[in-house]
Design a protein around this motif. Sequence first.
Motif, PDB file in Angstrom:
ATOM      1  N   LEU A 200       1.037  -0.871   0.073  1.00 54.64           N
ATOM      2  CA  LEU A 200      -0.205  -0.329   0.011  1.00 54.64           C
ATOM      3  C   LEU A 200       0.725   1.219   0.272  1.00 54.64           C
ATOM      4  O   LEU A 200      -0.093   2.286  -0.625  1.00 54.64           O
ATOM      5  CB  LEU A 200      -1.065  -0.173   1.363  1.00 54.64           C
ATOM      6  N   ASN A 201       2.390   1.195   0.556  1.00 52.25           N
ATOM      7  CA  ASN A 201       2.554   2.042   0.568  1.00 52.25           C
ATOM      8  C   ASN A 201       3.503   2.630  -0.854  1.00 52.25           C
ATOM      9  O   ASN A 201       3.643   3.364  -1.424  1.00 52.25           O
ATOM     10  CB  ASN A 201       4.375   2.381   1.157  1.00 52.25           C
ATOM     11  N   LEU A 202       3.335   1.445  -1.507  1.00 45.74           N
ATOM     12  CA  LEU A 202       4.134   1.984  -3.206  1.00 45.74           C
ATOM     13  C   LEU A 202       3.101   1.902  -3.343  1.00 45.74           C
ATOM     14  O   LEU A 202       3.389   3.117  -4.688  1.00 45.74           O
ATOM     15  CB  LEU A 202       5.154   0.914  -3.508  1.00 45.74           C
ATOM     16  N   PHE A 203       1.626   1.133  -3.679  1.00 41.45           N
ATOM     17  CA  PHE A 203       0.958   2.464  -4.657  1.00 41.45           C
ATOM     18  C   PHE A 203       0.038   3.835  -4.128  1.00 41.45           C
ATOM     19  O   PHE A 203       0.157   4.730  -5.223  1.00 41.45           O
ATOM     20  CB  PHE A 203      -0.703   1.547  -4.444  1.00 41.45           C
ATOM     21  N   MET A 204       0.430   4.148  -2.792  1.00 39.15           N
ATOM     22  CA  MET A 204      -0.124   5.794  -2.408  1.00 39.15           C
ATOM     23  C   MET A 204       0.921   6.096  -2.753  1.00 39.15           C
ATOM     24  O   MET A 204       0.912   7.509  -3.034  1.00 39.15           O
ATOM     25  CB  MET A 204      -0.541   5.989  -0.944  1.00 39.15           C
ATOM     26  N   ASN A 205       2.558   5.850  -2.828  1.00 36.29           N
ATOM     27  CA  ASN A 205       3.463   6.646  -3.795  1.00 36.29           C
ATOM     28  C   ASN A 205       2.917   7.116  -4.809  1.00 36.29           C
ATOM     29  O   ASN A 205       3.072   8.164  -5.766  1.00 36.29           O
ATOM     30  CB  ASN A 205       4.548   6.176  -3.069  1.00 36.29           C
ATOM     31  N   ARG A 206       2.319   6.155  -5.797  1.00 37.08           N
ATOM     32  CA  ARG A 206       2.800   6.165  -7.191  1.00 37.08           C
ATOM     33  C   ARG A 206       1.781   7.128  -7.890  1.00 37.08           C
ATOM     34  O   ARG A 206       1.190   8.131  -8.486  1.00 37.08           O
ATOM     35  CB  ARG A 206       2.016   4.812  -7.493  1.00 37.08           C
ATOM     36  N   LEU A 207      -0.087   7.288  -6.358  1.00 41.45           N
ATOM     37  CA  LEU A 207      -1.287   7.931  -6.772  1.00 41.45           C
ATOM     38  C   LEU A 207      -0.614   9.176  -6.175  1.00 41.45           C
ATOM     39  O   LEU A 207      -1.159  10.252  -6.998  1.00 41.45           O
ATOM     40  CB  LEU A 207      -2.194   7.213  -5.873  1.00 41.45           C
ATOM     41  N   SER A 208       0.389   9.058  -5.151  1.00 44.75           N
ATOM     42  CA  SER A 208       0.547  10.884  -5.614  1.00 44.75           C
ATOM     43  C   SER A 208       1.575  11.047  -6.810  1.00 44.75           C
ATOM     44  O   SER A 208       1.472  12.190  -6.188  1.00 44.75           O
ATOM     45  CB  SER A 208       1.100  10.718  -4.299  1.00 44.75           C
ATOM     46  N   PHE A 209       2.103  10.642  -6.778  1.00 44.79           N
ATOM     47  CA  PHE A 209       2.785  11.057  -8.345  1.00 44.79           C
ATOM     48  C   PHE A 209       1.711  11.815  -9.346  1.00 44.79           C
ATOM     49  O   PHE A 209       2.181  12.520 -10.059  1.00 44.79           O
ATOM     50  CB  PHE A 209       4.136  10.024  -8.601  1.00 44.79           C
ATOM     51  N   PHE A 210       0.661  10.759  -9.475  1.00 42.71           N
ATOM     52  CA  PHE A 210      -0.566  10.773 -10.465  1.00 42.71           C
ATOM     53  C   PHE A 210      -1.015  12.017  -9.925  1.00 42.71           C
ATOM     54  O   PHE A 210      -2.523  12.681 -11.044  1.00 42.71           O
ATOM     55  CB  PHE A 210      -0.811  10.359 -11.161  1.00 42.71           C
ATOM     56  N   ASP A 211      -0.859  12.626  -8.592  1.00 41.11           N
ATOM     57  CA  ASP A 211      -2.059  13.013  -8.091  1.00 41.11           C
ATOM     58  C   ASP A 211      -3.458  12.819  -7.903  1.00 41.11           C
ATOM     59  O   ASP A 211      -4.478  13.682  -8.435  1.00 41.11           O
ATOM     60  CB  ASP A 211      -2.383  15.000  -8.841  1.00 41.11           C
ATOM     61  N   ILE A 212      -3.473  11.516  -7.551  1.00 42.33           N
ATOM     62  CA  ILE A 212      -5.044  10.978  -7.629  1.00 42.33           C
ATOM     63  C   ILE A 212      -4.756  10.269  -6.347  1.00 42.33           C
ATOM     64  O   ILE A 212      -4.152   9.955  -5.524  1.00 42.33           O
ATOM     65  CB  ILE A 212      -5.119   9.837  -8.911  1.00 42.33           C
ATOM     66  N   LYS A 213      -6.440  10.598  -6.419  1.00 36.95           N
ATOM     67  CA  LYS A 213      -7.258  10.108  -5.113  1.00 36.95           C
ATOM     68  C   LYS A 213      -7.854   8.447  -5.131  1.00 36.95           C
ATOM     69  O   LYS A 213      -7.696   8.153  -6.142  1.00 36.95           O
ATOM     70  CB  LYS A 213      -8.351  10.908  -4.339  1.00 36.95           C
ATOM     71  N   LEU A 214      -7.271   7.984  -2.992  1.00 37.36           N
ATOM     72  CA  LEU A 214      -6.931   6.578  -4.151  1.00 37.36           C
ATOM     73  C   LEU A 214      -8.760   6.627  -3.472  1.00 37.36           C
ATOM     74  O   LEU A 214      -9.549   6.804  -2.431  1.00 37.36           O
ATOM     75  CB  LEU A 214      -6.571   5.883  -2.249  1.00 37.36           C
ATOM     76  N   HIS A 215      -9.407   5.095  -4.282  1.00 40.32           N
ATOM     77  CA  HIS A 215     -10.583   5.489  -4.418  1.00 40.32           C
ATOM     78  C   HIS A 215     -11.209   4.028  -3.211  1.00 40.32           C
ATOM     79  O   HIS A 215     -12.127   4.419  -2.990  1.00 40.32           O
ATOM     80  CB  HIS A 215     -11.988   4.573  -5.667  1.00 40.32           C
ATOM     81  N   HIS A 216     -10.508   2.947  -3.071  1.00 40.71           N
ATOM     82  CA  HIS A 216     -11.021   1.505  -2.157  1.00 40.71           C
ATOM     83  C   HIS A 216      -9.710   0.801  -2.141  1.00 40.71           C
ATOM     84  O   HIS A 216      -8.649   0.750  -3.445  1.00 40.71           O
ATOM     85  CB  HIS A 216     -12.169   0.708  -3.402  1.00 40.71           C
ATOM     86  N   ILE A 217      -9.969   0.027  -1.619  1.00 40.40           N
ATOM     87  CA  ILE A 217      -9.057  -1.436  -1.422  1.00 40.40           C
ATOM     88  C   ILE A 217      -9.808  -2.644  -1.599  1.00 40.40           C
ATOM     89  O   ILE A 217     -10.441  -2.496  -0.981  1.00 40.40           O
ATOM     90  CB  ILE A 217      -8.188  -1.375   0.361  1.00 40.40           C
ATOM     91  N   LYS A 218      -9.185  -3.004  -2.185  1.00 35.11           N
ATOM     92  CA  LYS A 218      -9.716  -4.900  -2.080  1.00 35.11           C
ATOM     93  C   LYS A 218      -8.509  -5.800  -2.401  1.00 35.11           C
ATOM     94  O   LYS A 218      -8.042  -5.914  -2.682  1.00 35.11           O
ATOM     95  CB  LYS A 218     -10.449  -4.612  -3.676  1.00 35.11           C
ATOM     96  N   SER A 219      -9.107  -6.948  -1.342  1.00 37.56           N
ATOM     97  CA  SER A 219      -7.987  -7.841  -1.059  1.00 37.56           C
ATOM     98  C   SER A 219      -8.108  -8.528  -2.362  1.00 37.56           C
ATOM     99  O   SER A 219      -9.253  -8.366  -3.106  1.00 37.56           O
ATOM    100  CB  SER A 219      -7.898  -8.015  -0.280  1.00 37.56           C
TER     101      SER A 219
END
Length: 243
Positions: free
Chosen positions: A86-105
């Motif tokens: 999730l840290n990796l994913f949030m870092n990439r979303l931040s790079f694109f300035d995009i908000k996380l909509h959801h998490i699905k395992s």
Amino acid sequence: MRIDINCDVGEGLNNEHLLMPYITSCNIACGGHFGDKNSIDETIEIATQNNVLIGAHPSFPDTENFGRKLINISDDAFKESIENQLNLFMNRLSFFDIKLHHIKSHGALYNAIAVDEKLAVLFINTIKKYAIDSYLYVPYNSVIERVAIENNIKIKYEAFADRNYNDDLTLVSRTYENALILDKKQVFQHVSRIVKGGKVKTVSGKEVKIKADTFCLHGDTKNAIEIVEYVSKKLKNQGIIVG
């Protein structure tokens, strides 16, 4: 009536550009069963181009079995793996300035936290800080649903468009031939019964109550593009808003 169609993507099949026009949210693999910075970035870009909501798709750290096998792992190792994903994913979303909509395992983890109280609590405690402003996709009448609600995490109920169900609303194991629904017309009938009647027809023929805000179509099914295009168009033709 409005529903969401989601797909698991960023899993190495490179068919995202064909899937995205027909779905409204996506679950991007973030390194547990598949995925790295490059695959995440590429998938985020395609999702953005198609106005598809973006979610993280963490799993057991098990690339060998594509996250579809229940593995023995310590609580600390599990927590560290999910946090790293999730840290990796949030870092990439931040790079694109995009908000996380959801998490699905993903895969075996999704199935395990639906019934295993201890693992569900550990998972929720691990993702809580990431899910403050986002949703968690959960199966109806599951352990993870209850634990998420108890922890004030917003949920969306998920049903599987291309998977068969047992009477207890668990998914038929992929070890059985009837686990997947591969005929596009049967997939649509499966979805339509849930949307219109709030019930799913199980493999035993029983109709069981179910709730669904979002429907998953697996992007790695061999005829996934054909199925998702057909289901999306048929739902719209019946006046159901996909979005």
